[in-house]
Design a protein around this motif. Structure first.
Motif, PDB file in Angstrom:
ATOM      1  N   ARG A 108       0.826  -1.203   0.000  1.00  0.00           N
ATOM      2  CA  ARG A 108       0.000   0.000   0.000  1.00  0.00           C
ATOM      3  C   ARG A 108       0.868   1.264   0.000  1.00  0.00           C
ATOM      4  N   CYS A 111       2.072   1.851  -3.498  1.00  0.00           N
ATOM      5  CA  CYS A 111       1.066   2.549  -4.302  1.00  0.00           C
ATOM      6  C   CYS A 111       1.124   4.052  -4.055  1.00  0.00           C
ATOM      7  N   ALA A 112       1.312   4.456  -2.799  1.00  0.00           N
ATOM      8  CA  ALA A 112       1.425   5.881  -2.495  1.00  0.00           C
ATOM      9  C   ALA A 112       2.669   6.485  -3.148  1.00  0.00           C
ATOM     10  N   VAL A 115       1.896   7.243  -6.658  1.00  0.00           N
ATOM     11  CA  VAL A 115       1.131   8.487  -6.797  1.00  0.00           C
ATOM     12  C   VAL A 115       2.053   9.698  -6.708  1.00  0.00           C
ATOM     13  N   LEU A 249      -5.904  -0.774  -1.957  1.00  0.00           N
ATOM     14  CA  LEU A 249      -5.671   0.535  -2.559  1.00  0.00           C
ATOM     15  C   LEU A 249      -4.517   1.231  -1.846  1.00  0.00           C
ATOM     16  N   ALA A 250      -4.170   2.412  -2.357  1.00  0.00           N
ATOM     17  CA  ALA A 250      -3.047   3.155  -1.784  1.00  0.00           C
ATOM     18  C   ALA A 250      -3.390   3.649  -0.385  1.00  0.00           C
ATOM     19  N   ILE A 313      -0.574   8.563 -11.218  1.00  0.00           N
ATOM     20  CA  ILE A 313      -1.444   9.002 -10.116  1.00  0.00           C
ATOM     21  C   ILE A 313      -2.681   8.114 -10.044  1.00  0.00           C
ATOM     22  N   VAL A 314      -3.314   7.880 -11.190  1.00  0.00           N
ATOM     23  CA  VAL A 314      -4.532   7.057 -11.205  1.00  0.00           C
ATOM     24  C   VAL A 314      -4.207   5.608 -10.869  1.00  0.00           C
ATOM     25  N   SER A 317      -3.396   5.237  -7.179  1.00  0.00           N
ATOM     26  CA  SER A 317      -4.601   5.416  -6.356  1.00  0.00           C
ATOM     27  C   SER A 317      -5.510   4.202  -6.405  1.00  0.00           C
ATOM     28  N   LEU A 318      -5.542   3.513  -7.548  1.00  0.00           N
ATOM     29  CA  LEU A 318      -6.404   2.333  -7.695  1.00  0.00           C
ATOM     30  C   LEU A 318      -5.709   1.034  -7.331  1.00  0.00           C
TER      31      LEU A 318
END
Length: 861
Positions: A108, A111-112, A115, A249-250, A313-314, A317-318
């Motif tokens: 997670r 993922c951040a 982004v 998700l992030a 970014i998308v 975030s997903l």
């Protein structure tokens, strides 16, 4: 702009009007997708699906993350990005970076980081610094990709053998013997089957291979291995796609600030550089396609950064992997004929549909098959072409250090090491200057190799002062840079030496390095390996006689070619004058003048070789000066190669038959050297049919000698624009039936089949008789044409038809026919546009003959 080309509908200055007495146009146009984009999207989707799952497996991320990144990369980056045909998604070049982030911070937080990297890319795109990323040495980029490829391959090898990879390459290498001792036969069998299909599928021979080769090898390999595993009931780990409701998700980044900043910078760097280099590569692939494939705009690199940033970014975030431009999918997209960004976006939509509807089928795929696929991708990233290229450019040290750094330390550390070594190598080359002095036949030669900076001034001064007073000296500057300190030293020594009675000649490869010239060559800066400016350097012409038009004396305004076409089409010249004038133009003014006191090209006429414009240029002086320049500058560089050719004899691989026109320099336009081409030149590049040489067997003898004795492998007929022989044929400058005429007029008879070919093919199908009215016309054949642009005039059309016709004449020669039947020889047609400096090659499979522009290729690859 052409009058029949409509203005852009989105122009702010264009008013949209509609015809009177008709209703205004309706609402917005319906969205349409070209058929080429649909087929390209399907092809890319079939490649992206297994690779996305494999890359997610290699990083240790959830397998859905690969599908999310593929869908977002296709839809978001495809819509916003600046390279319409580049396909973005999870890339193998990001595998090591992402795997390391997941190991350190968890999924997670990774993922951040994705982004934040996307936000950084948006900032870089807004600052318009995309071009700066291309300043990174290709050796560093290739080394980084090779290091990542080695890391991927070593890690996936453990999964191929049925085990679990370790966290680093050294650990994987240490654990490899134990893994080999504990093989899992089922995993190994599926992996071997996948690799076998991946290797052999593109190599299926014959017509079946052409049909089946349209299916991507990656899809066939994974699908074949999955089918065999399912049918045989093998028990082995398979793809596990949990429910999308539990998809992670992030989350807010959690970890040390400096570590997170370094992670964001690393992800930003790798994503940006790979995407930008991929966009440049896609531009080259698009430019190499035929013009009929459709026009695609060149990449906007700053916009591409914005698109990649938005996609990251998308995707982050997903809960998706980092996104970058992917070379394999992009090249497949271009090769499949995509014409717009719709293909990239549609491929993303297909990935979404597969992720939602094909989960049961995807869960049948063995993990060992995906691992074998990704391992093969990693091995391909270690490119032998790249290694050869960096070796040629003496940057193998940068490549090796970067590769080793990425493998053993990490991507960011390896790239930093590579940059440091590249800077060190550049400084070493800048400061490394070799200066030698020797005497030959009473002349003292001082040779400077490398860049002449202030650091080399002490050595330069010491060797210059070893030249005795009053001696003849030659200073050769073999470099591209000289700073002010070196210039002052050289100039001061030159003044002192000439004052003491000596002579100094300073020359170099770079235009403008000559500090002063002897009086007899003042103003001439022609040197080997420099841009060509016509051999005599635009020397001032002699003053014209009183009452004579200056342009007529000098052959036209400066910069206008003296060997342009004669007249403007049929009927502008006729008989002997037209033929002789055309031949004079064709051969650059070296043929015999026309008969008659007023014919163009007659002796004493202004603008001819014997006229006043040439009187200031004695031919012997020009010839001797050119030979002297060759002896001094070029011969030392070529002597060893020419000595080898003298010992071994000539072994050319090509026979090149072209016109005698002085503007067609065969060695220049083919980048060939001594021993490469066996060249035959004549007026009009004609190949007389056997038995019709009219007493001149020279062309047939050259063909027979080249094919039967020299064993050339290819034979090329090359025509060119502005050909005087073609103009003479159009102007009836050839000898008629039964007319002896001049030698030139008799020679031009060999071009009559080409002229008849143009007239017959242009008028065929009308039902009329031929020009004699005695027989019906043959079946219509399309006229030869140029791909990408129209035919300029009748002379150009005749020139193209002449190349095609002379190839047919070649096939009638017995030696050529035998070599063609045995497969030892191939024929090529070529057209050289002098004004454009562009070459076109005749496509072998196009009806009527299509000359396609030779694309620019990466000469370093």
């Amino acid at each position: 702009m052409s009058a029949c080309v409509p203005a852009r509908a989105d122009s702010a200055r264009t008013k949209h009007v509609h015809p009177p007495h008709s209703p205004p146009p309706g609402g917005s146009r319906r969205f349409r997708v070209a058929g080429a984009d649909v087929s390209a999207a399907v092809a890319v989707f079939l490649i992206a699906l297994p690779l996305s799952l494999g890359i997610a497996l290699a990083t240790g991320a959830p397998l859905q993350a690969g599908l999310v990144a593929a869908a977002v990369g296709g839809i978001v980056a495809g819509r916003i990005g600046g390279c319409p045909l580049q396909v973005s998604g999870p890339a193998a070049g990001l595998t090591v970076v992402t795997a390391d982030l997941i190991q350190r911070y968890g999924w997670r937080t990774t993922c951040a980081i994705t982004v934040l990297a996307g936000l950084a890319q948006l900032g870089l795109g807004c600052l318009r610094v995309a071009r700066s990323a291309l300043a990174v040495s290709p050796a560093i980029v290739h080394g980084m990709l090779a290091g990542i490829g080695v890391t991927i391959a070593v890690a996936q090898l453990h999964i191929v053998l049925g085990g679990t990879p370790q966290s680093s390459v050294p650990d994987n290498l240490v654990a490899l013997p134990a893994q080999l001792a504990n093989l899992h036969p089922a995993d190994l069998a599926v992996s071997v089957l996948t690799l076998t299909l991946l290797l052999l599928w593109p190599r299926i021979p014959g017509r079946a291979g052409q049909v089946l080769g349209r299916l991507p090898a990656a899809l066939i390999a994974v699908a074949g291995a999955t089918a065999v595993a399912a049918l045989t009931g093998l028990i082995l780990p398979k793809v596990d796609l949990p429910s999308w409701s539990s998809h992670a998700l992030a989350a807010l980044p959690d970890g040390p600030v400096l570590g997170l900043v370094a992670a964001v910078l690393t992800t930003t760097l790798v994503c940006s550089v790979q995407s930008l280099l991929g966009a440049v590569a896609v531009d080259k692939l698009v430019a190499a396609r035929p013009a009929q494939a459709g026009h695609v705009k060149r990449s906007d690199l700053d916009r591409e950064l914005l698109g990649q940033g938005a996609a990251n970014i998308v995707s982050g975030s997903l809960g998706g992997l980092p996104v970058a431009g992917v070379a394999v999918r992009s090249s497949a997209n271009v090769a499949a004929g995509a014409v717009s960004r719709n293909s990239t976006m549609l491929h993303g939509v297909l990935v979404v549909i597969a992720a939602l509807l094909l989960v049961p089928a995807l869960e049948l795929i063995p993990l060992a098959s995906l691992a074998a696929l990704v391992m093969a991708v990693g091995l391909k990233m270690v490119s032998l072409n790249h290694i050869r290229t960096v070796t040629r450019h003496r940057e193998v040290l940068v490549y090796a250090v970067t590769t080793g750094g990425v493998v053993f330390l990490g991507v960011l550390e390896g790239v930093a090491l590579g940059i440091a070594v590249a800077v060190g190598v550049a400084l070493h080359r800048l400061t490394r200057t070799r200066i030698t002095h020797h005497e030959a036949e009473g002349v003292h030669h001082v040779h400077v190799r490398g860049q002449l900076t202030f650091l080399a001034v002490p050595r330069l001064s010491r060797l210059l002062h070893q030249v005795p007073q009053g001696a003849d000296a030659v200073v050769e500057l073999d470099g591209s840079f000289m700073d002010h300190a070196a210039y002052e030293t050289l100039q001061d020594w030159q003044k002192t030496h000439t004052t003491q009675g000596g002579s100094v000649d300073i020359s170099g490869r770079r235009p403008g390095t000559r500090i002063s010239e002897p009086a007899e060559t003042e103003g001439c800066r022609c040197r080997p390996w420099t841009p060509w400016r016509n051999h005599q350097c635009d020397r001032p012409p002699a003053a014209p006689p009183p009452g004579t038009d200056r342009q007529a004396t000098t052959g036209g305004p400066r910069g206008r070619s003296r060997s342009g076409p004669v007249g403007k089409g049929p009927g502008t010249a006729s008989g002997t004058a037209a033929a002789e004038t055309a031949a004079h133009k064709t051969t650059g003014g070296t043929t015999a003048p026309a008969t008659g006191p007023s014919a163009p090209g007659a002796p004493g006429t202004p603008g001819t070789p014997d006229g006043p414009a040439r009187s200031a240029r004695p031919a012997g002086g020009e010839l001797a000066r050119g030979i002297s320049a060759f002896h001094r500058n070029t011969a030392p560089l070529m002597r060893r190669e020419l000595a080898r050719l003298a010992r071994e004899g000539q072994q050319p691989s090509q026979l090149f038959l072209t016109c005698a026109d002085s503007r067609v320099v065969t060695s220049m336009i083919t980048s060939s050297g001594p021993g490469d081409l066996f060249v035959v030149r004549n007026v009009g590049n004609f190949v007389p049919l056997p038995g019709q040489e009219s007493g001149d067997d020279s062309v047939a003898a050259a063909i027979e000698y080249a094919v039967d004795v020299l064993k050339v492998r290819s034979l090329t007929v090359c025509g060119h624009s502005g050909c005087g022989a073609m103009q003479a044929l159009l102007g009836a400058g050839h000898a008629g039936p039964g007319d002896r005429g001049t030698p030139l007029q008799r020679w031009l008879r060999h071009g009559l089949p080409s002229l008849n070919r143009v007239h017959t093919d242009a008028d065929a199908g009308s039902g009329s008789a031929d020009h004699t009215g005695s027989r019906p016309r043959p079946r219509h054949r399309p006229l030869p044409r140029l791909a990408g642009r129209g035919i300029a005039d009748a002379a150009e059309q005749l020139c193209l038809a002449n190349v095609v016709q002379q190839l047919e004449h070649l096939r009638a020669h017995a030696s050529v026919a035998r070599a063609l039947r045995s497969g030892d020889l191939e024929l090529h047609g070529m057209y050289f546009d002098v004004g454009e400096a562009q070459s076109y090659l005749l496509a072998q499979d196009a009806e009527g003959g299509v000359f396609e522009l030779v694309p620019e290729i990466d000469l370093t690859a």
